[in-house]
Design an enzyme around this catalytic site. Structure first.
Site, PDB file in Angstrom:
ATOM      1  N   ALA A  19       0.852  -1.185   0.000  1.00 44.92           N
ATOM      2  CA  ALA A  19       0.000   0.000   0.000  1.00 44.92           C
ATOM      3  C   ALA A  19       0.885   1.232   0.000  1.00 44.92           C
ATOM      4  CB  ALA A  19      -0.924   0.003   1.223  1.00 44.92           C
ATOM      5  N   GLY A  32       0.604   5.262   1.169  1.00 46.39           N
ATOM      6  CA  GLY A  32      -0.158   6.298   1.854  1.00 46.39           C
ATOM      7  C   GLY A  32       0.400   7.675   1.565  1.00 46.39           C
ATOM      8  N   GLY A  33      -0.113   8.667   2.303  1.00 51.22           N
ATOM      9  CA  GLY A  33       0.312  10.028   2.065  1.00 51.22           C
ATOM     10  C   GLY A  33       1.715  10.311   2.543  1.00 51.22           C
ATOM     11  N   MET A  34       2.206   9.520   3.520  1.00 54.30           N
ATOM     12  CA  MET A  34       3.511   9.801   4.093  1.00 54.30           C
ATOM     13  C   MET A  34       4.499   8.660   3.937  1.00 54.30           C
ATOM     14  SD  MET A  34       2.589  11.835   7.624  1.00 54.30           S
ATOM     15  CE  MET A  34       1.708  13.397   7.578  1.00 54.30           C
ATOM     16  N   ASP A  68      -5.554   7.091  16.594  1.00 53.64           N
ATOM     17  CA  ASP A  68      -6.066   6.945  15.223  1.00 53.64           C
ATOM     18  C   ASP A  68      -6.716   5.574  15.049  1.00 53.64           C
ATOM     19  OD1 ASP A  68      -6.654   7.904  12.715  1.00 53.64           O
ATOM     20  OD2 ASP A  68      -4.741   7.299  11.840  1.00 53.64           O
TER      21      ASP A  68
END
Length: 646
Positions: A25, A27-29, A141
């Site tokens: 995957a 992700g944004g970071m 989170d």
């Protein structure tokens, strides 16, 4: 695995140990990959941040703290961290690889879960988060994307009650006393699950995770989140202004106990919620016990026959129902671990003869049935459904497939393994190993040999040294810089040649020597063709170059330079050699013997041998009675031969 765009890290070995095999995957970071730990021969998950984040000192520090945070948690429901480091300046984590799906994937497929399944998953989630709370950490989170659901040990993709649940991404966790807002001032949580206190004052503690877990439970029961909208800020403030509605309002038939459980976990006042995940876990286990007991009691009541007094004055018999306590040891409440399970006895009317005996018989029958069920289930779970895994190492792929079909096994093929000694497409590893327990008709995962691992030497000519080094490292090869050489065609500092040459196949870690260009040599080679060898030799000597002479037959005059290497204008260094081809002069011709031939025929023969002819004597049409030079004399071409004709 996303393979739409080529990923240059796939195939790369990190820190000489972790060979990246695929991307899970992005992700944004950060991006998560699967990798093989070549030292311990196991599959791991490798999380590496994006280059765009490497310049953010605060983020890099937070990412590094992630490893330390999770390393402090030792719990079967927490994704473990094995290692951390840096690759090309980018921090990375090596984590436990969990084969399964996220809870988000499960909800996408199933939409919603029944109460028993939801409680089973929530219990393991809370067990993991409770371990974090005991360590003084807050997840911050909690959401379905961070909950991994592995395949149930009993098999079956749809068996969620026995599935193994692990909580991931404690990277946003903080010590309880730490700030709950990041350096940019943004909430470190997903707005659909954010607690009201995070929105109003940025404060986060263990009760913040309790709220998020309650929202996850609501979503598992209803298939939707309680608050939604296009504006994230608006969604966040709905958590502040509104209570989470009861799940039964959306899905008819949800038990009241589940409504109460959601309400307790998601109270807007943090002080009214359970104090931490452990307290909420106790509530969930109590609710699950009640749900399970009710379902078992209903089933047994349907199976036990009713009887009435002959005169019509008796009452229906009620079965003895055991309390549901088949929870794993780690998930039991303290009082459950200390106390043995009891039974709740129904009452049978004994106002008629034999009522007490009938009640005793019914009780004994029910207990006997339960004992047989328990014994049979225990035998099946522990022994009956298992067999020994067969030995499949050294089988070819075709042999393994045929064997599995004949013996009713399922096969999965994992990542291949390079081998210097085992032929390609031969089994090198299997899980479970030969002789280990395996469910009958279960799945065996095989790793096949990829054959010898070889990397071709890439074409490096013309590349700068750093670019050449990068190309070689991506191909699993090392670089060594050789002595530089002058070149008229390759710029200074670029690769001029390699040893071995491009296309040569090498093993991982082999070394390639690169020769860099020193640019054009300082001396220009002069044009010496047509010059006398003595003049050419003198000119080269004055320039600091050495002459190498090769004499060859030529029509050119003797000692004349007829060719040179390198060509005129080529760059050369001091003491470089210039090869000169020098004429030995025209080749000599053997004079033919024309004595006693008719003079005109003799003249034609001599001219055909590239000689000139002059006839003397009294009769030019007579016969040759003498020639000069004589027969077989070696003379240069166009030498004059005098014929005496009479």
């Amino acid at each position: 695995m996303d393979t739409t765009v080529a990923d240059t890290l796939i195939g790369t070995t990190i820190d000489g140990r972790y060979r990246i095999t695929g991307r899970v995957a992005r992700g944004g970071m950060a991006t998560v990959y699967t990798a093989v730990d070549q030292r311990l021969e196991r599959t791991v998950a490798l999380k590496i941040i994006h280059p765009s984040q490497a310049t953010n000192v605060h983020f890099v520090d937070r990412f590094t703290d992630e490893a330390k945070t999770i390393a402090r948690l030792t719990h079967p429901n927490v994704v473990a961290v094995y290692d951390q480091g840096r690759h090309l300046g980018l921090p990375y984590l090596v984590m436990e690889y969990v084969q399964g799906r996220t809870l988000r994937d499960v909800l996408t497929q199933r939409r919603r879960l029944n109460p028993v399944e939801a409680c089973a998953i929530l219990e393991q989630m809370l067990a993991a988060i409770a371990a974090a709370h005991r360590a003084g950490l807050v997840h911050r989170d909690v959401k379905p994307e961070n909950v991994l659901v592995a395949e149930a040990p009993s098999g079956g993709a749809g068996n969620l009650v026995d599935a193994v649940v692990k909580v991931a991404d404690f990277g946003l966790a903080r010590a309880v006393e730490a700030s709950s807002i990041d350096d940019s001032g943004q909430l470190m949580a997903t707005v659909a699950y954010v607690a009201p206190e995070l929105v109003t004052n940025g404060h986060a503690d263990a009760r913040t995770d309790v709220y998020s877990a309650g929202v996850v439970l609501y979503e598992m029961l209803t298939g939707r989140v309680p608050f939604d909208g296009d504006d994230p800020v608006e969604v966040a403030w709905q958590h502040v202004d509104n209570d989470v509605p009861p799940p039964s309002r959306v899905v008819k038939g949800v038990p009241a106990a589940m409504d109460e459980l959601v309400a307790r976990a998601t109270r807007r006042d943090a002080g009214a919620r359970p104090t931490d995940a452990g307290a909420l876990l106790a509530d969930v286990q109590t609710v699950r016990d009640d749900l399970g007991a009710a379902s078992v009691e209903t089933a047994l009541l349907r199976q036990v026959p009713h009887s009435r007094h002959a005169a019509g004055g008796g009452a229906d018999a009620t079965a003895v129902v055991p309390r549901v306590t088949d929870r794993p040891r780690w998930a039991r409440l303290p009082e459950q671990a200390r106390n043995a399970p009891g039974y709740r006895h129904g009452e049978v009317a004994d106002d008629y003869p034999g009522g007490t005996d009938r009640r005793r018989l019914l009780l004994m029958a029910a207990v006997a049935v339960m004992v047989l069920v328990v014994i049979g289930s225990t035998w099946w779970v522990t022994l009956g459904r298992y067999t020994d895994a067969p030995p499949m190492i050294n089988m070819t792929k075709d042999q393994a497939v045929l064997y599995a079909e004949q013996h009713n096994y399922k096969l999965l093929f994992g990542d291949g393994v390079y081998s210097e000694s085992i032929a390609k497409d031969t089994v090198v590893n299997q899980s479970p190993a030969a002789g280990e327990r395996l469910v009958k008709g279960g799945t065996i995962t095989l790793s096949l040999s990829l054959g010898k691992e070889r990397f071709p030497v890439p074409d490096l000519v013309g590349l700068e040294l750093n670019a050449a080094r990068g190309e070689l490292e991506q191909n699993g090869l090392k670089i060594k810089q050789g002595a530089g050489q002058y070149s008229d065609t390759v710029p200074e500092g670029a690769v001029l040649s390699t040893n071995p040459a491009k296309g040569t196949e090498l093993k991982r870690g082999d070394t390639v020597t690169v020769v860099l260009s020193k640019g054009r040599a300082p001396i220009a080679v002069p044009d010496l063709v047509g010059k006398n060898i003595n003049d050419a030799r003198s000119q080269l000597q004055q320039l600091g170059l050495a002459a190498v002479e090769r004499y060859k037959d030529s029509d050119q005059p003797a000692d004349t330079v007829i060719a040179q290497t390198p060509k005129p204008g080529t760059g050369a260094a001091n003491d470089d050699e210039v090869t000169l081809d020098v004429s030995k002069g025209p080749p000599l011709i053997a004079v033919p013997d024309v004595n006693n031939q008719q003079c005109q025929q003799a003249q034609t023969a001599l001219q055909g041998a590239n000689l000139r002819v002059r006839i003397e004597g009294f009769n030019p049409n007579g016969f040759v009675r003498g020639q000069n030079p004589g027969p077989n004399t070696q003379v240069p071409p166009q030498t004059e031969v005098i014929l005496q004709c009479f």
